[in-house]
Motif scaffolding. Structure first.
Motif, mmCIF file in Angstrom:
data_model
loop_
_atom_site.group_PDB
_atom_site.id
_atom_site.type_symbol
_atom_site.label_atom_id
_atom_site.label_comp_id
_atom_site.label_asym_id
_atom_site.label_seq_id
_atom_site.Cartn_x
_atom_site.Cartn_y
_atom_site.Cartn_z
ATOM 1 N N GLY A 69 -3.214 -19.238 -5.902
ATOM 2 C CA GLY A 69 -4.583 -18.750 -6.056
ATOM 3 C C GLY A 69 -4.578 -17.291 -6.379
ATOM 4 O O GLY A 69 -5.560 -16.699 -6.683
ATOM 5 N N MET B 137 1.766 -9.724 -4.834
ATOM 6 C CA MET B 137 0.901 -8.561 -4.598
ATOM 7 C C MET B 137 0.341 -8.546 -3.173
ATOM 8 O O MET B 137 -0.406 -7.647 -2.818
ATOM 9 C CB MET B 137 -0.276 -8.595 -5.587
ATOM 10 C CG MET B 137 0.126 -8.404 -7.009
ATOM 11 S SD MET B 137 0.874 -6.802 -7.285
ATOM 12 C CE MET B 137 -0.518 -5.921 -7.991
ATOM 13 N N ALA C 133 -4.098 -15.540 3.599
ATOM 14 C CA ALA C 133 -3.776 -14.952 2.302
ATOM 15 C C ALA C 133 -2.432 -15.476 1.818
ATOM 16 O O ALA C 133 -2.248 -15.732 0.625
ATOM 17 C CB ALA C 133 -3.744 -13.426 2.411
ATOM 18 N N LYS D 234 -2.396 -1.486 1.402
ATOM 19 C CA LYS D 234 -3.563 -0.676 1.025
ATOM 20 C C LYS D 234 -4.601 -0.646 2.147
ATOM 21 O O LYS D 234 -5.320 0.336 2.300
ATOM 22 C CB LYS D 234 -4.176 -1.203 -0.275
ATOM 23 C CG LYS D 234 -3.367 -0.762 -1.482
ATOM 24 C CD LYS D 234 -4.215 -0.594 -2.723
ATOM 25 C CE LYS D 234 -4.703 -1.933 -3.233
ATOM 26 N NZ LYS D 234 -5.316 -1.796 -4.576
ATOM 27 N N THR D 235 -4.639 -1.728 2.948
ATOM 28 C CA THR D 235 -5.598 -1.729 4.066
ATOM 29 C C THR D 235 -5.143 -0.785 5.176
ATOM 30 O O THR D 235 -5.919 -0.473 6.075
ATOM 31 C CB THR D 235 -5.772 -3.132 4.675
ATOM 32 O OG1 THR D 235 -4.566 -3.498 5.352
ATOM 33 C CG2 THR D 235 -6.088 -4.160 3.612
ATOM 34 N N ARG E 148 -2.906 -18.964 0.491
ATOM 35 C CA ARG E 148 -3.625 -18.942 -0.775
ATOM 36 C C ARG E 148 -2.683 -18.516 -1.902
ATOM 37 O O ARG E 148 -2.683 -19.095 -2.971
ATOM 38 C CB ARG E 148 -4.812 -17.973 -0.681
ATOM 39 C CG ARG E 148 -5.844 -18.205 -1.763
ATOM 40 C CD ARG E 148 -7.112 -17.410 -1.535
ATOM 41 N NE ARG E 148 -7.811 -17.779 -0.329
ATOM 42 C CZ ARG E 148 -7.951 -16.994 0.727
ATOM 43 N NH1 ARG E 148 -7.421 -15.783 0.718
ATOM 44 N NH2 ARG E 148 -8.606 -17.396 1.781
ATOM 45 N N GLU E 149 -1.851 -17.489 -1.612
ATOM 46 C CA GLU E 149 -0.943 -17.004 -2.646
ATOM 47 C C GLU E 149 0.102 -18.074 -2.966
ATOM 48 O O GLU E 149 0.473 -18.254 -4.123
ATOM 49 C CB GLU E 149 -0.269 -15.708 -2.189
ATOM 50 C CG GLU E 149 0.435 -15.002 -3.318
ATOM 51 C CD GLU E 149 0.368 -13.492 -3.215
ATOM 52 O OE1 GLU E 149 -0.752 -12.947 -3.327
ATOM 53 O OE2 GLU E 149 1.423 -12.868 -3.019
ATOM 54 N N ILE F 297 -5.777 -13.370 8.997
ATOM 55 C CA ILE F 297 -6.082 -13.033 7.601
ATOM 56 C C ILE F 297 -4.817 -13.086 6.754
ATOM 57 O O ILE F 297 -4.804 -13.658 5.662
ATOM 58 C CB ILE F 297 -6.743 -11.634 7.522
ATOM 59 C CG1 ILE F 297 -8.138 -11.691 8.119
ATOM 60 C CG2 ILE F 297 -6.804 -11.150 6.095
ATOM 61 C CD1 ILE F 297 -8.883 -10.374 8.084
ATOM 62 N N LEU F 298 -3.726 -12.512 7.288
ATOM 63 C CA LEU F 298 -2.466 -12.521 6.553
ATOM 64 C C LEU F 298 -2.018 -13.950 6.286
ATOM 65 O O LEU F 298 -1.579 -14.304 5.188
ATOM 66 C CB LEU F 298 -1.385 -11.813 7.375
ATOM 67 C CG LEU F 298 -1.023 -10.396 6.991
ATOM 68 C CD1 LEU F 298 0.133 -9.907 7.833
ATOM 69 C CD2 LEU F 298 -0.666 -10.298 5.517
ATOM 70 N N ASP G 296 2.105 1.935 -3.835
ATOM 71 C CA ASP G 296 1.919 1.386 -5.179
ATOM 72 C C ASP G 296 2.597 0.021 -5.296
ATOM 73 O O ASP G 296 3.093 -0.518 -4.308
ATOM 74 C CB ASP G 296 2.391 2.384 -6.244
ATOM 75 C CG ASP G 296 3.894 2.581 -6.225
ATOM 76 O OD1 ASP G 296 4.609 1.816 -5.549
ATOM 77 O OD2 ASP G 296 4.362 3.517 -6.895
ATOM 78 N N GLN G 297 2.618 -0.522 -6.505
ATOM 79 C CA GLN G 297 3.094 -1.887 -6.709
ATOM 80 C C GLN G 297 4.550 -2.084 -6.334
ATOM 81 O O GLN G 297 4.963 -3.192 -6.052
ATOM 82 C CB GLN G 297 2.896 -2.301 -8.174
ATOM 83 C CG GLN G 297 1.447 -2.504 -8.559
ATOM 84 C CD GLN G 297 0.797 -1.219 -9.077
ATOM 85 O OE1 GLN G 297 1.186 -0.125 -8.689
ATOM 86 N NE2 GLN G 297 -0.174 -1.359 -9.932
ATOM 87 N N TYR G 298 5.346 -1.007 -6.366
ATOM 88 C CA TYR G 298 6.751 -1.135 -5.986
ATOM 89 C C TYR G 298 6.930 -0.954 -4.478
ATOM 90 O O TYR G 298 8.049 -0.899 -3.993
ATOM 91 C CB TYR G 298 7.602 -0.091 -6.700
ATOM 92 C CG TYR G 298 7.453 -0.099 -8.196
ATOM 93 C CD1 TYR G 298 8.035 -1.120 -8.942
ATOM 94 C CD2 TYR G 298 6.742 0.899 -8.855
ATOM 95 C CE1 TYR G 298 7.901 -1.139 -10.314
ATOM 96 C CE2 TYR G 298 6.601 0.884 -10.237
ATOM 97 C CZ TYR G 298 7.183 -0.140 -10.955
ATOM 98 O OH TYR G 298 7.055 -0.165 -12.315
ATOM 99 N N TYR H 275 1.362 -5.519 -1.115
ATOM 100 C CA TYR H 275 0.727 -4.339 -1.710
ATOM 101 C C TYR H 275 -0.719 -4.258 -1.215
ATOM 102 O O TYR H 275 -1.170 -3.225 -0.711
ATOM 103 C CB TYR H 275 0.809 -4.448 -3.232
ATOM 104 C CG TYR H 275 -0.022 -3.447 -3.990
ATOM 105 C CD1 TYR H 275 0.049 -2.091 -3.693
ATOM 106 C CD2 TYR H 275 -0.870 -3.853 -5.014
ATOM 107 C CE1 TYR H 275 -0.705 -1.178 -4.400
ATOM 108 C CE2 TYR H 275 -1.624 -2.950 -5.725
ATOM 109 C CZ TYR H 275 -1.543 -1.612 -5.415
ATOM 110 O OH TYR H 275 -2.292 -0.709 -6.111
ATOM 111 N N SER H 276 -1.446 -5.387 -1.301
ATOM 112 C CA SER H 276 -2.834 -5.411 -0.835
ATOM 113 C C SER H 276 -2.899 -5.096 0.653
ATOM 114 O O SER H 276 -3.762 -4.346 1.107
ATOM 115 C CB SER H 276 -3.450 -6.795 -1.057
ATOM 116 O OG SER H 276 -3.325 -7.166 -2.395
ATOM 117 N N TYR H 277 -1.960 -5.675 1.393
ATOM 118 C CA TYR H 277 -1.967 -5.449 2.838
ATOM 119 C C TYR H 277 -1.737 -3.978 3.175
ATOM 120 O O TYR H 277 -2.450 -3.403 3.994
ATOM 121 C CB TYR H 277 -0.908 -6.327 3.505
ATOM 122 C CG TYR H 277 -0.767 -6.005 4.958
ATOM 123 C CD1 TYR H 277 -1.841 -6.191 5.827
ATOM 124 C CD2 TYR H 277 0.400 -5.465 5.454
ATOM 125 C CE1 TYR H 277 -1.745 -5.852 7.158
ATOM 126 C CE2 TYR H 277 0.505 -5.130 6.785
ATOM 127 C CZ TYR H 277 -0.569 -5.331 7.633
ATOM 128 O OH TYR H 277 -0.465 -4.979 8.948
#
Lengths: 93, 145
Positions: free
Chosen positions: A93, A1, A85, A8-9, A88-89, A81-82, A33-35, A4-6
Protein backbone atom coordinates in the motif's frame (compact mmCIF):
# COMPACT_ATOMS: atom_id res chain seq x y z
CA UNK A 1 10.09 4.73 3.45
CA UNK A 2 8.45 3.62 6.70
CA UNK A 3 11.37 4.38 8.99
CA UNK A 4 12.03 7.63 7.19
CA UNK A 5 8.42 8.63 7.92
CA UNK A 6 8.75 7.39 11.47
CA UNK A 7 11.96 9.33 12.14
CA UNK A 8 10.30 12.46 10.79
CA UNK A 9 7.74 12.18 13.59
CA UNK A 10 10.63 12.29 16.09
CA UNK A 11 12.00 15.64 14.89
CA UNK A 12 12.48 17.94 17.89
CA UNK A 13 12.87 15.06 20.34
CA UNK A 14 16.06 14.13 22.11
CA UNK A 15 17.70 10.97 20.81
CA UNK A 16 21.03 9.22 21.29
CA UNK A 17 22.72 7.95 18.16
CA UNK A 18 25.27 5.20 18.63
CA UNK A 19 27.71 4.81 15.77
CA UNK A 20 29.55 1.73 14.52
CA UNK A 21 32.77 3.18 15.94
CA UNK A 22 31.15 3.15 19.43
CA UNK A 23 30.84 6.92 19.57
CA UNK A 24 27.46 7.80 21.09
CA UNK A 25 25.99 11.27 20.62
CA UNK A 26 22.93 12.71 22.32
CA UNK A 27 21.13 15.60 20.71
CA UNK A 28 17.86 17.01 19.49
CA UNK A 29 16.81 15.45 16.17
CA UNK A 30 16.85 18.28 13.64
CA UNK A 31 16.19 16.39 10.43
CA UNK A 32 16.46 13.05 8.71
CA UNK A 33 16.56 12.21 5.00
CA UNK A 34 15.84 9.23 2.76
CA UNK A 35 19.20 7.60 3.51
CA UNK A 36 18.47 7.98 7.25
CA UNK A 37 21.28 10.49 7.47
CA UNK A 38 20.64 12.29 10.73
CA UNK A 39 21.19 15.87 11.78
CA UNK A 40 21.36 16.68 15.48
CA UNK A 41 21.47 20.00 17.30
CA UNK A 42 22.62 20.71 20.89
CA UNK A 43 24.82 17.64 20.71
CA UNK A 44 26.91 16.20 23.45
CA UNK A 45 29.10 13.14 23.27
CA UNK A 46 28.36 10.52 25.89
CA UNK A 47 32.03 9.79 26.66
CA UNK A 48 33.37 13.30 26.08
CA UNK A 49 36.78 12.72 27.70
CA UNK A 50 37.56 10.07 25.11
CA UNK A 51 36.65 12.31 22.17
CA UNK A 52 38.05 15.76 23.07
CA UNK A 53 37.78 17.07 19.50
CA UNK A 54 33.98 16.86 19.76
CA UNK A 55 33.84 19.45 22.53
CA UNK A 56 33.80 22.35 20.06
CA UNK A 57 31.00 20.79 18.00
CA UNK A 58 27.42 21.76 18.85
CA UNK A 59 25.47 20.33 15.93
CA UNK A 60 26.28 17.60 13.49
CA UNK A 61 25.37 15.57 10.43
CA UNK A 62 25.73 11.81 10.75
CA UNK A 63 25.89 9.60 7.68
CA UNK A 64 23.14 6.98 7.81
CA UNK A 65 25.52 4.16 6.90
CA UNK A 66 27.60 4.53 10.08
CA UNK A 67 24.71 4.37 12.56
CA UNK A 68 24.39 1.27 14.71
CA UNK A 69 21.51 2.24 17.01
CA UNK A 70 19.22 5.16 17.65
CA UNK A 71 18.08 5.25 21.26
CA UNK A 72 14.58 6.73 21.24
CA UNK A 73 12.86 8.71 23.97
CA UNK A 74 10.57 6.42 25.93
CA UNK A 75 6.93 7.08 25.12
CA UNK A 76 7.64 8.29 21.59
CA UNK A 77 6.98 4.87 20.04
CA UNK A 78 3.35 4.09 19.33
CA UNK A 79 3.72 0.40 18.59
CA UNK A 80 0.14 0.12 17.31
CA UNK A 81 0.65 2.74 14.61
CA UNK A 82 4.01 1.30 13.58
CA UNK A 83 2.47 -2.16 13.46
CA UNK A 84 -0.37 -1.03 11.19
CA UNK A 85 1.98 0.93 8.95
CA UNK A 86 4.26 -2.11 8.65
CA UNK A 87 1.34 -4.31 7.58
CA UNK A 88 0.17 -1.73 5.08
CA UNK A 89 3.64 -1.35 3.59
CA UNK A 90 4.06 -5.14 3.39
CA UNK A 91 0.83 -5.30 1.38
CA UNK A 92 2.30 -2.83 -1.05
CA UNK A 93 0.00 0.00 0.00
CA UNK B 1 -5.51 3.59 -3.47
CA UNK B 2 -4.36 3.13 0.13
CA UNK B 3 -4.58 5.88 2.71
CA UNK B 4 -1.29 7.67 3.48
CA UNK B 5 0.75 6.45 6.44
CA UNK B 6 -0.88 7.43 9.70
CA UNK B 7 2.44 8.61 11.09
CA UNK B 8 2.28 12.36 11.53
CA UNK B 9 4.56 14.18 9.12
CA UNK B 10 4.88 11.06 6.97
CA UNK B 11 5.14 11.81 3.28
CA UNK B 12 2.40 10.44 1.08
CA UNK B 13 3.72 8.69 -2.02
CA UNK B 14 4.55 11.27 -4.70
CA UNK B 15 1.79 11.74 -7.26
CA UNK B 16 2.71 12.27 -10.88
CA UNK B 17 1.95 15.89 -11.59
CA UNK B 18 0.12 16.87 -14.77
CA UNK B 19 3.39 18.28 -16.12
CA UNK B 20 5.92 15.46 -15.79
CA UNK B 21 7.95 14.99 -12.60
CA UNK B 22 6.19 13.95 -9.39
CA UNK B 23 5.51 16.67 -6.86
CA UNK B 24 7.59 15.98 -3.73
CA UNK B 25 6.66 17.36 -0.35
CA UNK B 26 10.12 16.51 1.00
CA UNK B 27 13.47 17.88 -0.13
CA UNK B 28 15.16 16.05 -3.03
CA UNK B 29 17.53 13.26 -1.92
CA UNK B 30 20.97 14.25 -0.75
CA UNK B 31 20.34 17.94 -0.24
CA UNK B 32 20.61 17.87 3.56
CA UNK B 33 24.05 19.50 3.48
CA UNK B 34 22.99 22.73 1.77
CA UNK B 35 22.85 24.46 5.16
CA UNK B 36 26.50 23.54 5.76
CA UNK B 37 27.87 25.03 2.52
CA UNK B 38 30.68 27.57 3.04
CA UNK B 39 30.85 26.72 6.75
CA UNK B 40 33.92 25.55 8.59
CA UNK B 41 33.33 21.94 9.53
CA UNK B 42 35.02 19.22 11.50
CA UNK B 43 34.78 15.89 9.74
CA UNK B 44 35.38 12.60 11.47
CA UNK B 45 36.54 9.79 9.18
CA UNK B 46 36.06 6.06 9.60
CA UNK B 47 39.76 5.52 10.32
CA UNK B 48 39.56 7.98 13.24
CA UNK B 49 41.14 10.96 11.48
CA UNK B 50 39.72 14.43 11.95
CA UNK B 51 39.67 16.84 9.02
CA UNK B 52 38.69 20.49 9.27
CA UNK B 53 37.83 22.56 6.24
CA UNK B 54 35.33 24.82 4.54
CA UNK B 55 32.60 22.88 2.70
CA UNK B 56 32.48 24.01 -0.92
CA UNK B 57 30.56 21.18 -2.60
CA UNK B 58 28.84 17.86 -1.90
CA UNK B 59 26.61 15.27 -3.52
CA UNK B 60 24.03 12.66 -2.47
CA UNK B 61 26.77 10.23 -1.30
CA UNK B 62 28.22 12.92 0.98
CA UNK B 63 31.31 13.12 -1.21
CA UNK B 64 32.74 16.47 -0.16
CA UNK B 65 35.04 19.16 -1.47
CA UNK B 66 36.82 20.98 1.35
CA UNK B 67 38.84 24.13 0.96
CA UNK B 68 41.75 25.02 3.25
CA UNK B 69 41.55 21.53 4.72
CA UNK B 70 43.73 20.59 7.68
CA UNK B 71 44.09 17.31 9.53
CA UNK B 72 43.86 17.78 13.29
CA UNK B 73 46.12 15.30 15.06
CA UNK B 74 45.50 14.98 18.79
CA UNK B 75 47.89 13.20 21.15
CA UNK B 76 47.03 13.47 24.84
CA UNK B 77 46.46 17.15 25.59
CA UNK B 78 48.35 18.43 22.55
CA UNK B 79 47.15 18.93 19.02
CA UNK B 80 48.41 20.14 15.68
CA UNK B 81 46.66 21.16 12.46
CA UNK B 82 48.50 19.81 9.42
CA UNK B 83 47.61 21.70 6.21
CA UNK B 84 46.26 19.58 3.34
CA UNK B 85 45.01 22.17 0.85
CA UNK B 86 41.95 21.50 -1.30
CA UNK B 87 40.57 18.08 -0.48
CA UNK B 88 37.98 15.85 -2.12
CA UNK B 89 36.68 13.31 0.36
CA UNK B 90 34.89 10.14 -0.74
CA UNK B 91 31.59 9.94 1.12
CA UNK B 92 31.91 6.36 2.34
CA UNK B 93 34.77 7.41 4.63
CA UNK B 94 32.74 10.05 6.42
CA UNK B 95 31.32 9.27 9.83
CA UNK B 96 30.08 12.64 10.95
CA UNK B 97 30.54 16.31 10.34
CA UNK B 98 29.84 19.11 12.74
CA UNK B 99 29.97 22.88 12.60
CA UNK B 100 32.80 24.25 14.66
CA UNK B 101 31.98 26.84 17.26
CA UNK B 102 33.85 29.85 15.79
CA UNK B 103 34.75 31.12 19.26
CA UNK B 104 36.08 27.81 20.57
CA UNK B 105 37.55 26.27 17.47
CA UNK B 106 40.44 24.64 19.29
CA UNK B 107 39.64 21.90 21.76
CA UNK B 108 39.42 23.60 25.17
CA UNK B 109 42.36 23.01 27.48
CA UNK B 110 44.59 21.78 24.67
CA UNK B 111 47.96 23.07 23.62
CA UNK B 112 48.73 23.73 19.97
CA UNK B 113 52.13 22.39 18.91
CA UNK B 114 54.07 22.14 15.64
CA UNK B 115 53.56 19.36 13.14
CA UNK B 116 57.01 17.92 13.93
CA UNK B 117 56.23 17.86 17.65
CA UNK B 118 52.92 16.11 17.19
CA UNK B 119 54.43 13.51 14.83
CA UNK B 120 57.09 12.81 17.46
CA UNK B 121 54.41 12.50 20.16
CA UNK B 122 52.42 10.15 17.92
CA UNK B 123 55.52 8.01 17.33
CA UNK B 124 56.25 7.89 21.09
CA UNK B 125 52.66 6.90 21.83
CA UNK B 126 52.75 4.06 19.29
CA UNK B 127 56.11 2.86 20.63
CA UNK B 128 54.70 2.83 24.15
CA UNK B 129 51.69 0.82 22.99
CA UNK B 130 54.01 -1.62 21.19
CA UNK B 131 56.17 -2.14 24.30
CA UNK B 132 53.09 -2.65 26.43
CA UNK B 133 51.93 -5.22 23.90
CA UNK B 134 55.19 -7.17 23.98
CA UNK B 135 55.36 -7.07 27.82
CA UNK B 136 51.86 -8.45 27.88
CA UNK B 137 52.92 -11.14 25.42
CA UNK B 138 55.82 -12.22 27.61
CA UNK B 139 53.61 -12.58 30.65
CA UNK B 140 50.97 -14.45 28.73
CA UNK B 141 51.70 -17.67 30.62
CA UNK B 142 50.43 -16.00 33.80
CA UNK B 143 46.99 -15.96 32.18
CA UNK B 144 46.26 -12.38 33.19
CA UNK B 145 42.80 -11.49 32.06
Amino acid sequence: MLFYSYFKTLVGKEVTVELKNDLAITGVLHSVDQYLNIKLTSTRVVDEAKYPHMMSVRNCFIRGSVVRYVHLPPGSVDVEILHDATRREAKGG
Amino acid sequence: MAAPLPLGGGAPPPQPGPLGPPQLDYPPPGTALVEELDKKLLIQLRDGRKIIGVLRSFDQFANLVLEEAVERIIVGARYSDVPLGMYLLRGENLVLMGQLDPNHEAPPGMEAVSEAAIREALRAEREEARIKGTMRGRFDFLELE
